[in-house]
Design an enzyme around this catalytic site. Sequence first.
Site, mmCIF file in Angstrom:
data_model
loop_
_atom_site.group_PDB
_atom_site.id
_atom_site.type_symbol
_atom_site.label_atom_id
_atom_site.label_comp_id
_atom_site.label_asym_id
_atom_site.label_seq_id
_atom_site.Cartn_x
_atom_site.Cartn_y
_atom_site.Cartn_z
ATOM 1 N N GLU A 293 34.380 40.650 33.103
ATOM 2 C CA GLU A 293 34.909 41.038 34.412
ATOM 3 C C GLU A 293 35.407 39.743 35.027
ATOM 4 O OE1 GLU A 293 35.397 41.092 38.144
ATOM 5 O OE2 GLU A 293 33.220 41.333 38.258
ATOM 6 N N CYS A 327 35.252 38.897 43.730
ATOM 7 C CA CYS A 327 36.399 39.245 42.895
ATOM 8 C C CYS A 327 37.081 40.504 43.420
ATOM 9 C CB CYS A 327 35.970 39.415 41.437
ATOM 10 S SG CYS A 327 34.510 40.431 41.226
ATOM 11 N N GLU A 425 45.355 34.335 42.686
ATOM 12 C CA GLU A 425 43.991 34.475 43.173
ATOM 13 C C GLU A 425 43.573 33.185 43.872
ATOM 14 O OE1 GLU A 425 39.819 36.222 41.479
ATOM 15 O OE2 GLU A 425 40.737 34.628 40.301
#
Length: 542
Positions: A293, A327, A425
């Site tokens: 992940e 996240c 990100e």
Amino acid sequence: MSTGFFKVPKAKNEIVKSYKPGSPERKEVTEAYNKMINNFTEIPMFINGNDVKSEKKNSISPPHDHQKVVGEYYIAEPNHIDEAIQTALNAKNKWENMSWENRSAIFLKAAELIAGPYRSKINAATMIAQSKTVHQAEIDSACELIDFLRFNVEYVTQIYSNQPASDNDAWNRVEYRPLEGFVYAVTPFNFTAIAGNLPTCMAMLGNVVLWKPSSTQIYSAKVIIDVLKEAGIPDGVINVVYGNASLITKKVLSHKEFSGLHFTGSTSVFNSFWKTIGDNIANYNTYPKIVGETGGKDFIIAHESADPKQVATAITRGAFEFQGQKCSAASRGYISESIWDEVKKLLVEDLESISMGSPENFENFVTSVIDEKSFDKIANYIDTAEASNDAEVIIGGNYNKTKGYFIEPTVILAKAPDYTTMKEEIFGPVMTIYVYDDSKFDETLSLVDKTSEYALTGAILAKDRYIVEKATKALKNAAGNFYINDKPTGAVVGKQPFGGARGSGTNDKAGSMLNLLRWVSPRLIKETFVTPTDYRYPFLEK
């Protein structure tokens, strides 16, 4: 030998405590925080059930007070990594042959230890080490970790009970074996629950584990180790080493007995792991299972029919809780032009009312980011936006690292939907907004889907049900966890299994049976009751 088809206690979500003024939990966590931050904690490695020290060590400081040293951890040398792997392999036979109910009891006990005597300690450790507010610590290090342990044990029983059909001629049954060799858990700084879940969910299925926590989460990882010790984890089942990530990973991924990777972290690191595994594939006894992940560039899209107050609240909570270091955190927003002025006004009001500082002050909504490297990276994004003709910092933008790594909640208005902070990100308290023409909702859906390499979480806010359905279908591959009229964060174990695809990982859904199925290697056994004695089938008759 025990006999019986045993039922484990029914899994239920741990209730989140309020920590309101005057509550007993507020008093307990405050006492634990003050005691821990004013004492020095030594953190050795954990190998074969023993505390192991080395010649090298690093200090630990709270991100919100980086001059204060609260402890130190010992750094693994090559021999420690070898010892941890061999110890795990030595423990494997006995552990995988332990009855499943006795393995499960260890993790159920760990859940109740966290729910009870270790609750204030693990929350205080997370507040100190990761600068989480008490609420963010409670929903993470206490409740979510408890939920992982309880629900995963229940999922184990469901997996084991899933059996094929049989008839009077033969009995068919499936054994859910652990993987051969050992498995490797690599965990991030931002969730104590993830740090606890990745190694334990593999271990409860009979696997033996080498666990490498993030260097900025070791302080709270120590509490997890203490809990597992008290819960009765046998020697060698979960071994923990700290230090040079490249050295540890190189040793692990080159080992013949390596059989699985459970990873949460950056996309680039996961990609490098996958490549290394591919390069070493001929060396392994078996094809390794790879579960990851990774990153996210999570979105909120608000239609003209959305309630502006709901949109502003979703942005404030989704983007700035835990300083955006999730996240799943919202970091790009697409707001309809006709509601933008009202959304902006409400967002300014929200963010002007927010206080920032140490988590020991329970009135603070925002604390510091995790370390100087992260601080400098985020500050650079803000500075670049300030100087750009293609973007404008409309809220916040200030930062200071004199005492702690503090960055104000910051909102950037992008003039183009492909501006840098709409795509990359950031992993910090920065939200970028693009205001779209009301008549271009369909084109905006396409932008949401195609702008980012990630596909972790996202949200649609709209009152118009046709719009909700349209967005849900158009964005089916853009987010593994999709939220309707809510912020894109806050997945709960047992209710919203978590994970995404594309650059966000393998979408194996932590907190569900789907993830646990990756850590077993099924064996089908067919037992025939009356064995044939003639090879001839009826069709051969003349």
